[in-house]
Design a protein around this motif. Structure first.
Motif, PDB file in Angstrom:
ATOM      1  N   SER A  12       4.474  -5.400 -17.271  1.00 20.11           N
ATOM      2  CA  SER A  12       4.970  -6.382 -16.316  1.00 20.11           C
ATOM      3  C   SER A  12       4.094  -6.394 -15.075  1.00 20.11           C
ATOM      4  O   SER A  12       3.605  -5.369 -14.633  1.00 20.11           O
ATOM      5  CB  SER A  12       6.403  -6.038 -15.928  1.00 20.11           C
ATOM      6  N   GLU A  13       3.901  -7.559 -14.516  1.00 16.08           N
ATOM      7  CA  GLU A  13       3.094  -7.696 -13.310  1.00 16.08           C
ATOM      8  C   GLU A  13       3.939  -7.580 -12.047  1.00 16.08           C
ATOM      9  O   GLU A  13       3.427  -7.694 -10.959  1.00 16.08           O
ATOM     10  CB  GLU A  13       2.356  -9.045 -13.328  1.00 16.08           C
ATOM     11  N   SER A  14       5.229  -7.358 -12.207  1.00 12.59           N
ATOM     12  CA  SER A  14       6.117  -7.251 -11.060  1.00 12.59           C
ATOM     13  C   SER A  14       5.834  -5.960 -10.288  1.00 12.59           C
ATOM     14  O   SER A  14       5.696  -4.892 -10.896  1.00 12.59           O
ATOM     15  CB  SER A  14       7.569  -7.260 -11.528  1.00 12.59           C
ATOM     16  N   PRO A  15       5.777  -6.015  -8.958  1.00  9.80           N
ATOM     17  CA  PRO A  15       5.555  -4.787  -8.188  1.00  9.80           C
ATOM     18  C   PRO A  15       6.753  -3.842  -8.239  1.00  9.80           C
ATOM     19  O   PRO A  15       6.617  -2.679  -7.904  1.00  9.80           O
ATOM     20  CB  PRO A  15       5.316  -5.289  -6.766  1.00  9.80           C
ATOM     21  N   ASN A  16       7.910  -4.325  -8.675  1.00 11.71           N
ATOM     22  CA  ASN A  16       9.098  -3.481  -8.771  1.00 11.71           C
ATOM     23  C   ASN A  16       9.338  -2.956 -10.173  1.00 11.71           C
ATOM     24  O   ASN A  16      10.364  -2.342 -10.423  1.00 11.71           O
ATOM     25  CB  ASN A  16      10.332  -4.246  -8.302  1.00 11.71           C
ATOM     26  N   ALA A  17       8.432  -3.209 -11.087  1.00 17.93           N
ATOM     27  CA  ALA A  17       8.602  -2.759 -12.464  1.00 17.93           C
ATOM     28  C   ALA A  17       8.550  -1.238 -12.524  1.00 17.93           C
ATOM     29  O   ALA A  17       7.845  -0.592 -11.766  1.00 17.93           O
ATOM     30  CB  ALA A  17       7.507  -3.344 -13.346  1.00 17.93           C
ATOM     31  N   GLU A  25       3.569   1.865  -8.169  1.00 18.27           N
ATOM     32  CA  GLU A  25       4.970   1.527  -8.367  1.00 18.27           C
ATOM     33  C   GLU A  25       5.838   2.784  -8.338  1.00 18.27           C
ATOM     34  O   GLU A  25       6.944   2.763  -7.796  1.00 18.27           O
ATOM     35  CB  GLU A  25       5.179   0.787  -9.695  1.00 18.27           C
TER      36      GLU A  25
END
Length: 59
Positions: A12-17, A25
């Motif tokens: 996932s490219e989400s910073p909260n992953a 992260e």
């Protein structure tokens, strides 16, 4: 070549992953959990009128 699909990344490219290992992260999550722990200690001391270690019977 129009029949080929572009493969998607499994990460996932989400910073909260949530990712395991030494990543930026994981440092963000460690900081969040530390803030929750610190706030919990402050609330225990505020509502019980005792220090954290006295509350748990350590001192």
């Amino acid at each position: 070549m129009s029949g080929f699909k572009n493969p998607k990344s499994t990460v996932s490219e989400s910073p909260n992953a949530v990712r395991f290992g030494f990543t930026t992260e994981s440092e963000s999550w460690n900081g969040r959990f530390a803030m929750i722990g610190f706030l919990s200690i402050v609330l225990i001391e505020a509502f019980s009128g005792q220090g954290f270690l006295h509350f748990w019977g350590i001192l």
